[in-house]
Enzyme design. Structure first.
Site, PDB file in Angstrom:
ATOM      1  N   ARG A  10     -14.798  30.363  28.253  1.00 43.83           N
ATOM      2  CA  ARG A  10     -14.471  31.531  29.071  1.00 43.83           C
ATOM      3  C   ARG A  10     -15.273  31.549  30.377  1.00 43.83           C
ATOM      4  NH1 ARG A  10     -16.247  35.193  24.138  1.00 43.83           N
ATOM      5  NH2 ARG A  10     -15.564  33.250  23.163  1.00 43.83           N
ATOM      6  N   LYS A  62     -23.963  23.498  18.090  1.00 38.71           N
ATOM      7  CA  LYS A  62     -23.052  23.580  16.945  1.00 38.71           C
ATOM      8  C   LYS A  62     -23.634  22.832  15.749  1.00 38.71           C
ATOM      9  CE  LYS A  62     -18.759  23.677  19.668  1.00 38.71           C
ATOM     10  NZ  LYS A  62     -18.191  24.929  19.158  1.00 38.71           N
TER      11      LYS A  62
END
Length: 486
Positions: free
Chosen positions: A344, A270
């Protein structure tokens, strides 16, 4: 905080003995039967221009003539809605807590038929008003003196008010737990810490808790979960907690919370700006833990299972790489196109594990996608559901709790973006509809039960000067779980 209810007549408020008497008023006029001393103080303030019966207006009067309470606080709510009432009482409590008042008495005027809901939201507003994070901040302000709140109501409403206060107090305890978990830095709130919080609930509330380690997770075949954890030196934990308030024959509600205690993005690193806020990436885990506490305190006749896959997502020589293919517990292979779409990957194995409980319904909760923040901002959580009835139940729970969500689509056409040449499914699609494709990825692992998904990336915490966990969606989830009580 000590929450109580007391019968009180509208025309005898001057005799209430508290450090602060808070009068929340709906509408554009004072009630005709309002206590004369309180009415006179309000009329004088309105005449002087110090107070208006308009939403958001408040006034604190010290030693009001004829009023026994040391402080009289007037708060205008505007329209008679639950949302406006909570905003008004929160503003009033903000004035009170800054003035060393230990006991506040609250009465609502013009809110007919909302006694139970008002009581719940009053407890939540009071708990929020006095909450201060201090675990890693010795210089934090001293705890508020406000420690007792009495809700004034007529005798006919006493039972409803007591029910609302009890529920509000339980939800407030769950919200505080969720905030504390979320606010602690990543070097404090590790997967081990989350497991310890669950074990603490087992001791204090009599629930059953099992914490699975890496070996147990490997034995289960949770290759997708393991792949995310492999880049970190912090050991993963898979937390299984059970509240058993009904016979074993009653199918449980299962809540699954994403427990990424820090998300660097892994190899798909990130940007540095605001990466500190990725300590909040375990907001789903915090939310389901908080809900578990609230439910355990209320002791409804139902069964609840909470599952939390927890780990860190870190870059290292062992870390998952873009292009790697992993095998989930369900046997489906997953091409990892972006290691920052890791939530996920841990949730899908937990959703497969949920099958063994033969659940009545499963709802997973996750700070899953930035796309949901773009779509809905910080007001509503994104909600997905496998059927209309479940969607309506989740929506209703959110409205009742003032913790709203909004249903998002699951059209199969969106699945095109998850196709892979090298695995059964890719873990990301294009940026367009990113929250939807993330939900559809999870849906692949839920064919054996009714399933809902809450994307709380925009609602689990606040940024900026008010940075901190919100405790959402503990309110929504608690109302949803309680709706399943027999």
């Amino acid at each position: 905080m000590d929450f109580r209810t007391q019968s009180a007549s509208l025309d005898a408020l001057a005799g209430i003995n508290a450090d602060a008497l808070i009068v929340v008023i709906a509408g554009e006029a004072l009630p005709a039967k309002l206590d004369k001393a309180v009415a006179d103080a309000a009329k004088d303030a309105i005449k002087l221009g110090d107070f208006e019966l308009k939403a958001g207006k408040t006034l604190l009067v010290q030693r009001a003539a004829g009023v026994k309470s040391a402080r009289l606080v007037l708060a205008a709510a505007g329209k008679a809605s639950l949302k406006s009432a909570k905003a008004a009482v929160a503003a009033a409590l903000g004035l009170v807590k800054a003035r060393n008042a230990a006991h506040a008495a609250v009465i609502y005027l013009g809110f007919e038929g909302m006694d139970e809901a008002l009581a719940e939201q009053t407890a939540l507003a009071a708990a929020d008003a006095v909450y201060t994070y201090r675990h890693t901040k010795p210089s934090a302000p001293a705890a508020s003196a406000l420690s007792k709140l009495t809700l004034l109501a007529d005798k006919a409403a006493a039972k409803a008010v007591k029910l609302g206060l009890d529920r509000g107090q339980a939800i407030a305890a769950g919200v505080e737990l969720a905030k504390e978990c979320g606010n602690r830095p990543g070097n404090y709130a590790t997967p081990t810490f989350l497991a310890e919080q669950a074990k603490a609930l087992a001791k204090s509330h009599g629930i059953k808790v099992e914490v699975l380690d890496r070996k147990a997770v490997e034995k289960l075949g949770m290759g997708s979960f393991l792949s995310v954890a492999q880049g970190s030196d912090e050991p993963l934990k898979f937390i299984v907690a059970k509240y058993e308030g009904a016979p074993k024959t009653q199918a449980p509600v299962v809540l699954v919370g994403k427990g990424l205690t820090f998300d660097s993005g892994g190899i798909s690193l990130k940007p540095g700006a605001e990466m500190d806020e990725m300590k909040f990436d375990m907001g789903g885990a915090a939310g389901v833990l908080g809900t578990l506490r609230a439910v355990a305190e209320l002791k409804p006749k139902l069964n609840l299972v909470v599952l939390i896959p927890s780990c860190e997502n870190m870059p290292s020589g062992k870390a998952l790489k873009p292009g790697d293919v992993v095998t989930s517990m369900a046997g489906q292979t997953i091409e990892v196109l972006n290691t920052d779409a890791e939530g996920r990957l841990i949730l899908c194995d937990a959703l497969t594990y949920a099958e063994r409980f033969k659940p009545a319904v499963v709802v997973d909760v996750a700070t899953l996608t930035g796309a949901c923040v773009i779509a809905l901002g910080a007001v509503r959580s994104g909600m997905y559901a496998s059927d209309d009835e479940l969607a309506a139940q989740l929506m209703a729970a959110g409205e009742q709790a003032l913790d709203p969500c909004w249903r998002m689509p699951l059209d199969e056409e969106y699945e095109e973006g998850l196709k892979s040449n090298f695995a059964d499914v890719a873990n990301v699609g294009s940026r367009a509809g990113g929250s939807i494709t993330a939900a559809l990825f999870l849906k692949r692992f839920t064919s054996k039960y009714r399933w809902g998904h809450l994307d709380i990336a925009g609602t689990a915490w606040k940024s900026g000067g008010a940075k901190g966990g919100t405790g959402r969606p503990v309110g929504l989830l608690t109302h949803f779980v309680l709706s399943h009580a027999k």
